[in-house]
Scaffold this motif. Structure first.
Motif, PDB file in Angstrom:
ATOM      1  N   ALA A 593       1.362   2.583   0.525  1.00 19.40           N
ATOM      2  CA  ALA A 593       1.648   3.428   1.681  1.00 19.40           C
ATOM      3  C   ALA A 593       1.716   2.606   2.962  1.00 19.40           C
ATOM      4  N   LEU A 594       0.873   1.579   3.071  1.00 22.39           N
ATOM      5  CA  LEU A 594       0.828   0.754   4.269  1.00 22.39           C
ATOM      6  C   LEU A 594       2.083  -0.091   4.420  1.00 22.39           C
ATOM      7  N   THR A 595       2.525  -0.701   3.337  1.00 26.63           N
ATOM      8  CA  THR A 595       3.675  -1.612   3.402  1.00 26.63           C
ATOM      9  C   THR A 595       4.988  -0.933   3.042  1.00 26.63           C
ATOM     10  N   LYS A 596       4.911   0.376   2.721  1.00 28.73           N
ATOM     11  CA  LYS A 596       6.079   1.142   2.294  1.00 28.73           C
ATOM     12  C   LYS A 596       6.738   0.513   1.057  1.00 28.73           C
ATOM     13  N   THR A 597       5.856   0.062   0.177  1.00 25.67           N
ATOM     14  CA  THR A 597       6.311  -0.458  -1.114  1.00 25.67           C
ATOM     15  C   THR A 597       6.012   0.582  -2.175  1.00 25.67           C
TER      16      THR A 597
END
Length: 993
Positions: A593-597
């Protein structure tokens, strides 16, 4: 003699001289690919690249659309490459032996021979099988080869069936058996077993089970051969057909059917057979329903349409049950035609009845005998179909009734499936008892692993509404296979997507299912249901699903092999969840969620696995939502499950996919591609740090120009959604120069940024690589949808995306075209009624009137379109009469007066998805308004174009259409003036290639 020796030498010198001259001559500059070049384009089918189990060899076919192919075999981490001709087949059948020492493949006839044979009715062509010793390269050829198989783990023998030479057309009662050659790989010795029907090796490879299917059924039977001792055992003989032979997974037992004919029935009577104790003294179990009138349902038999199988503990046999179909009166000899009625079963004399009871092995007590006699006494004859007195011809008709749960058209499509439907039966070997497991109230029965329980989804009460509005409901039952008891778990169980359906644990004692935005685990032994996601600090509702369904769930990644843990992904990360909520859920991937991976899923590298072994590393597919990178990551295993924290092994500006592993060693293989770089496969170690290229795809690629690269375009829709588009640069791109551009879309497309497009003749005419090769830029924007506005959503998303792409300086805003097919065709037809930004548009198979389309039929499935509009792609709430303004607002036909863009419309007359009338409506409305429109229809073609000659034709015409309007090239005659019907044949003949 001297002359004979010299001539070949001269020929060799001449050939060598030509080769040297070609090598030193200047290479031709790459040229744009022409549609005619595709016929000879050679490439790899990415699904057919195979790594040997020992990790030493990679094999892959290179085929061409209209020509001969070859099988390339390369030694891993070595320069050794071998190439074998495979003929003109588009699919190449090949296989490595389990130990990786042998390769077998089939060589078809040459493409020219196949084409010639197609013009000669009855002409028979044969394949060859080539067996290759990979160590020496030695080849052995077997002519007229059919199916073939190595003997699995042993890798000591190869079995090859030989195709019969026909003499005339085959008859239905012809024997199916053929010669089966058993090749001993070490010595090359060949054993021929005649009249073989089916054959199969066990997993270990030391036994061959096979059937005999001979003329007049003489010698038909079931046999097993010990390959070590060469001893053959006859397990059963009868004047019957033996079929559907299949081993259990461990290779310790197998099951099959024995079918006999009875002139009173169209249906063959079935007997299920099971063999176990392989390697000791094979034990044959046989269950004949004709000898079980007490338990087996009257008028039924064991179905030939379902393969039987053993339970995992080899205590029970499972098989299908189907009705015995009586021979119809008109199928009987004339002497029988005067009969007015027939029994459901043939009439028997009292003596015959008593003899049948005597043979009935299910009768083991006086009570059983009384029940059987009572069953005979209450059996009533069924009336035969009525025969008119004057032999009048029956009408050919359909009756459509408003209470039909399935449309009559759907019933027609499903007629053979309904006719061949089989219920499930089980035979307990120890007790000798048969049990029917389901009936019309539980048709959708799924037997769980270990065969102790089953689940049933019964949608009978909701079937009509499901077919009307597409919202899926079923009553969810649990079945205990020991006693057949059925327990209701969920009444009117809602399944907004497939992810909610029950998914069993490897031990078969539990299953996970979705309900109201959460995942639950039902324990079949304890009979308890537990919400396993309620306490997790994440949502498992797929909020990006914009269809008209409630709380669809993100997918389950899988069960652990010990059935104690489940992996489930949210929109970004993968979570490890316990079943009792006593252990806190663990975010394994942490930073999605943080890195949009997106940690999109797990690679299953062991075909024999039963669940995920959490003590071993797990490989995960990675995708960067906003940077479009992709790759492969690894989670480390541990005693208490997978360890949090993922390691990126591969992470590139490319499309990375198709990870596999050599079965018997630590060699891995994965694929990589870019839009302008063909898919290639790489072998590596377990950390994927030693990647070596193993394939050489598209050997002619350097002859042609390719896209100069890709750009990612960020933009915001008119409704505030952050979106992206993929911009593909034209070949020879020069910064600062603007290019004609075709905009293509189908919902979300930006994920295609690194997807390679193999040159081909597509079913919808569109191939982005062909357009970039020929000097076009291509832009693919994302579309997200607002409820009740599927057409306007395209306006709100596509137009801002195009405006953002224009700012890159690549696109010539005065030379833009639109293309889309099916749902993309609808978006195209609608957009040209809302904007004049585009100079040409080519909608294919487009929905053009949402109101009339709603009530039409999706002929390919036979179902109505209502559910598509209300819960699937249409994204409307309710029908037109409840939501008239929305349907009208989003229908191209009601805004057709606004069109100024020249249109090339494709709609085929047998389109089974979007009715042909949709194309006719749009075409006639545009024509009535004297708008520039040309419609192309390929006779007999469905939603996509199937015939090669039609694919070629449309691909060329579409590019001619865009070349004229976007590049200013002269309009071809068909586009400028049309073609009169009387001149059409001549026109088509000139253009064919």
């Amino acid at each position: 003699m001297m002359i004979k020796k010299i001539l070949p030498l001269v020929f060799l010198l001449s050939a060598y001289g030509t080769y040297a001259q070609e090598k030193t001559s200047p290479a031709k500059a790459p040229a744009p690919m022409n549609w005619k070049d595709i016929s000879s384009w050679r490439s790899i089918s990415t699904f057919s690249v195979s790594l040997s189990n020992d990790g030493k060899w990679v094999a892959y076919p290179i085929t061409t659309r209209e020509g001969d192919g070859e099988l390339v075999v390369k030694k891993v981490n070595d320069t050794t490459i071998r190439k074998y001709p495979t003929g003109g087949a588009s699919f190449v059948n090949f296989s490595f032996s389990d130990d990786g020492k042998w390769l077998a493949y089939k060589e078809a006839s040459k493409y020219s021979e196949i084409q010639a044979a197609a013009k000669t009715p009855g002409k028979q062509l044969f394949d060859k099988l080539i067996l290759v010793d990979l160590a020496t390269g030695k080849q052995t050829t077997i002519e007229r080869a059919g199916s073939f198989s190595f003997n699995n783990k042993k890798s000591s023998h190869l079995a090859v069936s030989i195709v019969k030479e026909r003499s005339g057309m085959p008859k239905p009662d012809d024997a199916g058996g053929t010669d089966l050659l058993i090749v001993e790989l070490a010595t090359g010795k060949i054993l021929n077993i005649g009249n073989t029907g089916e054959f199969s090796f066990n997993k270990e490879g030391n036994y061959l089970a096979y059937t005999i299917d001979a003329t007049n059924k003489s010698g038909n039977g079931l046999y097993i051969k010990d390959l070590a001792s060469q001893q053959t055992t006859v397990l059963d003989n009868d004047k019957a057909v033996y079929k559907s032979l299949g081993w259990n997974e461990e290779g310790t037992a197998f099951a099959l059917l024995k079918l006999t004919s009875d002139e009173k029935y169209k249906t063959e009577k079935g007997v299920v057979m099971g063999v176990k104790n392989i390697g000791k003294s094979p034990a044959l179990t046989s269950y004949d329903p004709a000898k079980d009138s007490l338990n087996f349902p009257a008028g039924q038999t064991i179905s030939k349409n379902r393969r039987p199988y053993w339970s995992e503990d080899l205590s029970r046999l499972f098989f299908g049950i189907a009705p015995l179909e009586l021979t119809k009166k008109e199928d009987k000899p004339a002497a029988d035609s005067a009969k007015k009625t027939v029994d459901a079963a043939p009439k028997l004399t009292e003596a015959q009845k008593l003899e049948n009871l005597r043979k009935d092995t299910a009768i083991k007590s006086i009570s059983d005998l009384k029940n059987a006699l009572a069953k005979l006494d209450t059996a009533k004859p069924k009336a035969a179909p009525a025969v008119t007195k004057n032999n009048a011809t029956k009408p050919d008709m359909i009756i459509w009734h408003w209470q039909d749960k399935r449309l009559q058209s759907r019933q027609q499509v499903m007629e053979m499936g309904d006719k061949n439907f089989t219920y499930s039966g089980m035979y307990d070997v120890a007790t000798g008892k048969f049990k029917q497991l389901n009936d019309s109230s539980s048709r959708s029965l799924t037997i769980l692993p270990k065969q102790k329980y089953a689940v049933v989804l019964d949608d009978r009460d909701y079937e009509l509404d499901i077919n009307l509005d597409g919202q899926n409901y079923s009553d969810l039952y649990v079945v205990d296979l020991k006693d057949g008891s059925k327990t209701l778990l969920e009444k009117k169980f809602y399944m907004p997507s497939f992810t909610s359906r029950p998914q069993p644990s490897p031990d078969g004692t539990k299953f996970v299912y979705g309900k109201d935005g959460h995942y639950y685990v039902y324990d079949l032994v304890a009979k308890t249901s537990t919400n396993i996601t309620a306490a997790v600090p994440a949502s498992f509702v797929n909020t990006e699903d914009d269809h008209n369904v409630e709380k669809p769930l993100t997918p389950v990644v899988g069960w652990s092999s010990d059935s104690k843990t489940i992996l489930i992904r949210d929109l970004w990360d993968i979570w490890q969840l316990s079943l009792n909520n006593k252990t806190a859920a663990v975010n394994l991937t942490k930073n999605g969620a943080l890195t949009k991976t997106r940690y999109a899923g797990r690679y299953s590298l062991d075909p024999d696995e039963k669940g995920i072994d959490l003590s071993k590393p797990v490989y995960i597919s990675l995708y960067g939502e906003w940077n479009k990178k992709s790759g492969i990551g690894r989670l480390e295993g541990g005693k208490n499950g997978l360890q949090p924290g993922i390691k990126q092994l591969v992470w590139e500006d490319a499309r990375i996919h198709s990870l596999s592993k050599a079965k018997n060693t630590g060699v891995y293989m994965y694929a990589k591609e870019k839009f302008n770089e063909p898919t290639e496969f790489y072998t590596s170690n377990e950390q994927l740090t030693t990647a070596e290229k193993a394939t050489a795809n598209a050997p002619d690629k350097n002859k042609y120009t390719w896209s100069a690269g890709v750009q990612l375009v960020d933009y915001v829709s008119d409704k505030g959604d952050s979106l992206q588009g993929a911009l593909f640069l034209p070949a020879g791109y020069e910064k600062g120069k603007k290019y004609p551009t075709v905009v293509y879309y189908y919902e979300k497309m930006s994920q295609s940024l690194h997807a390679y497009s193999n040159p081909d003749f597509p079913g919808g005419g569109w191939n982005p690589g062909m357009y970039t090769s020929n000097g076009y830029a291509v832009f693919m924007p994302d579309i997200v949808y607002k409820m009740d506005d599927p057409g306007m959503s395209a306006v709100w998303c596509v137009l801002p995306g195009v405006k953002a792409a224009i700012k890159t300086g690549v696109i010539d805003e005065n030379r833009m075209g639109l293309q889309g097919h099916s749902w993309g065709g609808y978006q195209t037809a609608f957009l040209v009624t809302q904007t004049n930004m585009f100079k040409a548009a080519a909608p294919g198979a487009a929905l053009t009137n949402m109101i009339s389309m709603y009530d039409l039929i999706y002929w390919n499935s036979g179902g109505g379109n209502m559910s598509i509009f209300e819960s699937s792609q249409g994204r409307f709430k309710g029908g037109p009469w409840e939501n008239w303004d929305s349907y009208q607002r989003n229908s191209p036909i009601y805004h057709v007066k606004n069109v100024t863009t020249p249109i090339l419309l494709l709609h085929n007359d047998k389109d089974g998805a979007v009715d042909f009338t949709q194309g006719i409506e749009f075409y006639n409305a545009l024509r009535r308004l004297k708008k520039p429109v040309v419609m192309i229809t390929y006779k007999g073609e469905n939603h996509g174009i199937n015939k090669l000659e039609n694919r070629k034709d449309y691909a060329v015409r579409m590019m001619e259409f865009f070349d004229h309007h976007l590049k200013g090239k002269p309009a071809p005659d068909w586009l400028k003036d049309g073609i009169d019907k009387l001149k059409l044949d001549e026109h088509l003949e000139k253009r064919a290639f």
